[in-house]
Design a protein around this motif. Sequence first.
Motif, PDB file in Angstrom:
ATOM      1  N   PHE A 160       0.802  -1.171  -0.011  1.00 37.85           N
ATOM      2  CA  PHE A 160       0.000  -0.183   0.173  1.00 37.85           C
ATOM      3  C   PHE A 160       1.057   1.206   0.029  1.00 37.85           C
ATOM      4  N   GLY A 161       2.034   1.319   0.727  1.00 39.73           N
ATOM      5  CA  GLY A 161       2.820   2.215   1.001  1.00 39.73           C
ATOM      6  C   GLY A 161       3.875   2.548  -0.104  1.00 39.73           C
ATOM      7  N   LEU A 162       4.254   1.684  -1.056  1.00 37.55           N
ATOM      8  CA  LEU A 162       5.310   1.956  -2.268  1.00 37.55           C
ATOM      9  C   LEU A 162       4.920   3.208  -2.932  1.00 37.55           C
ATOM     10  N   LYS A 163       5.978   3.922  -3.149  1.00 39.47           N
ATOM     11  CA  LYS A 163       5.969   5.272  -4.130  1.00 39.47           C
ATOM     12  C   LYS A 163       6.475   4.975  -5.410  1.00 39.47           C
ATOM     13  N   ARG A 164       6.235   5.954  -6.103  1.00 37.83           N
ATOM     14  CA  ARG A 164       6.868   5.625  -7.636  1.00 37.83           C
ATOM     15  C   ARG A 164       8.327   6.127  -7.445  1.00 37.83           C
ATOM     16  N   SER A 165       8.525   6.924  -6.645  1.00 34.10           N
ATOM     17  CA  SER A 165      10.101   7.650  -6.083  1.00 34.10           C
ATOM     18  C   SER A 165      10.883   6.394  -5.582  1.00 34.10           C
ATOM     19  N   GLN A 166      10.068   5.309  -5.054  1.00 38.45           N
ATOM     20  CA  GLN A 166      11.126   4.313  -4.384  1.00 38.45           C
ATOM     21  C   GLN A 166      11.248   3.186  -5.393  1.00 38.45           C
ATOM     22  N   LEU A 208      13.793  -2.006  -5.803  1.00 36.05           N
ATOM     23  CA  LEU A 208      12.557  -1.529  -4.970  1.00 36.05           C
ATOM     24  C   LEU A 208      13.174  -0.957  -3.694  1.00 36.05           C
ATOM     25  N   HIS A 209      12.930   0.407  -3.195  1.00 32.65           N
ATOM     26  CA  HIS A 209      13.366   0.771  -1.768  1.00 32.65           C
ATOM     27  C   HIS A 209      12.151   0.669  -0.729  1.00 32.65           C
ATOM     28  N   ILE A 210      12.339  -0.251   0.033  1.00 36.60           N
ATOM     29  CA  ILE A 210      11.189  -0.357   0.939  1.00 36.60           C
ATOM     30  C   ILE A 210      11.572   0.438   2.132  1.00 36.60           C
ATOM     31  N   GLU A 211      10.774   1.660   2.451  1.00 37.94           N
ATOM     32  CA  GLU A 211      11.035   2.428   3.375  1.00 37.94           C
ATOM     33  C   GLU A 211       9.935   2.871   4.193  1.00 37.94           C
ATOM     34  N   GLU A 212       8.636   2.232   4.004  1.00 40.03           N
ATOM     35  CA  GLU A 212       7.531   2.733   4.707  1.00 40.03           C
ATOM     36  C   GLU A 212       6.285   1.982   4.585  1.00 40.03           C
ATOM     37  N   GLN A 213       5.278   1.941   5.272  1.00 42.65           N
ATOM     38  CA  GLN A 213       4.174   1.177   5.177  1.00 42.65           C
ATOM     39  C   GLN A 213       3.054   1.959   5.452  1.00 42.65           C
ATOM     40  N   ARG A 214       1.674   1.538   5.094  1.00 42.92           N
ATOM     41  CA  ARG A 214       0.580   2.351   5.183  1.00 42.92           C
ATOM     42  C   ARG A 214      -0.372   1.561   6.092  1.00 42.92           C
ATOM     43  N   GLN A 215      -0.907   2.313   7.430  1.00 45.30           N
ATOM     44  CA  GLN A 215      -2.015   1.788   7.916  1.00 45.30           C
ATOM     45  C   GLN A 215      -2.992   2.673   8.117  1.00 45.30           C
ATOM     46  N   ARG A 216      -4.439   2.394   7.865  1.00 49.16           N
ATOM     47  CA  ARG A 216      -5.232   3.207   7.991  1.00 49.16           C
ATOM     48  C   ARG A 216      -4.840   4.713   7.124  1.00 49.16           C
ATOM     49  N   GLY A 217      -4.308   4.422   6.114  1.00 48.04           N
ATOM     50  CA  GLY A 217      -4.105   5.659   4.760  1.00 48.04           C
ATOM     51  C   GLY A 217      -2.895   6.191   5.577  1.00 48.04           C
ATOM     52  N   LYS A 218      -2.229   6.126   6.583  1.00 48.34           N
ATOM     53  CA  LYS A 218      -1.068   7.021   7.121  1.00 48.34           C
ATOM     54  C   LYS A 218       0.297   6.294   7.127  1.00 48.34           C
ATOM     55  N   ALA A 219       1.355   6.936   6.786  1.00 48.26           N
ATOM     56  CA  ALA A 219       2.771   6.248   6.712  1.00 48.26           C
ATOM     57  C   ALA A 219       3.179   6.038   8.146  1.00 48.26           C
TER      58      ALA A 219
END
Length: 437
Positions: A241-247, A255-266
């Motif tokens: 859910f949290g993967l961004k195009r810049s990552q 792939l640079h795995i840096e964050e995840q999304r929970q309830r829409g928040k990083a």
Amino acid sequence: MSKPIEPFDRWHKRYPKPERGDTPCRCGTPQQPLHPSADHGRGHRWQARYTDSAGKEKRPTFATWQQARDYLDKVLTEVERQTSRDSNPGSLPVEYFATEMMERRRKRKKNTNTCDTYESHLRNHILPFAGHRRASSLRRPDSMAFVDYLLDKEGLDSACTVVQIFKTWRILVHYMLDEDVPLPANIVARIDLPDVTPRVKVALSPGQVAAVAAAMRTVAPRYEVLIWLGACAGLRQGEAFGLKRSQVAWKHDLLHIEEQRQRGKAVRLKTKASYATLPVDHFLIERLLHHVSQFSEPEPVSPGAERRRRARGYAEPPDEGLIVTNRHGRPVLISDFHQKWRKAVKQAGLPDRTRFHDLKHFYTTTLGGSGKHDPKTVQALSRHAKFSETWDTYAHPPLAVEEGMVTVFGTTFSHIDAPTTSLRNGATFVACAASAS
């Protein structure tokens, strides 16, 4: 510690001396005259004087008497509570320590989902059972009674849920022990818990992964690429859910795995090992490029819906650069995706118990069974903190080796003569004759 009855008036003298020339000001009345002090008219008038639990004198000021009074009521209650806690922590209720434990976890930015789970267990089960109890009054039979309380509670039909709630109870008890509450050492030891049937993992085949991806393409096309992120990169649900195009290093298949999304928040990732620059197959990069070319914008709405949006002050969602968003262009919520996932699983003919996390099992199993990566490399690619997690939890050895051939033992024992086989009464006997020296 002395508790003042009233807030202190900085602007007027408490003990005026008219014989020395002190004259009343306009703040008072003829019946109750007030004599100005040296601070008259300077700063806030009312001062809340008190001594904190560390013995330091505090004097915050306020514009009105009521503000100072309310502050004193609040802070002195807390000072008395802290003083009582320091002198006899066992006299405080269990609810006090539960609240304090969660405040500390939140302050230290512990995992959000874990904190939410603990708070749910405390609010719905633990505090109704023992929140009013004096902490030092708890004994080992209370822990056994708590298990019986959970087993008899309506709506708690899962033994796994009962065990998880008891684990939260044990964490709370250990927290109280660490806070010097006098409790028995065995208060949560050797408690008889209900047997939990282990969760049966679904070992997916490549055909099943392709089938659920094709089903998602018809159920919710925007979410199909999530299937490939789980199966071909081992991403957990929140990480996908949290993967961004810049990552995504598009030209280097990384792939640079840096964050995840929970309830829409990083939020932070699960463990330190979860942070990684992950090499992936170009097959996955092609899927990501295809997805971005089709679903980089929110779905269009009708003119009527657009007018209704403007009428209620609808604001366009900010572009956070996420690869996967919902049809409104916002971060994917687990409730929405889970509903689509269940439909896709059913449509693909997969077992009902199939979870998104089984795609990560497939990823690790495929890496381990390919023969192209050593075990430690598989651990690093799977981003597991412990090696045992890679093989004991995620890898499925039968799938990894069923196509292999074992020949090492013939080489090991090549110096021994070939066995002779004889049949006696329908039984087979194998004898190895050693060569004469």
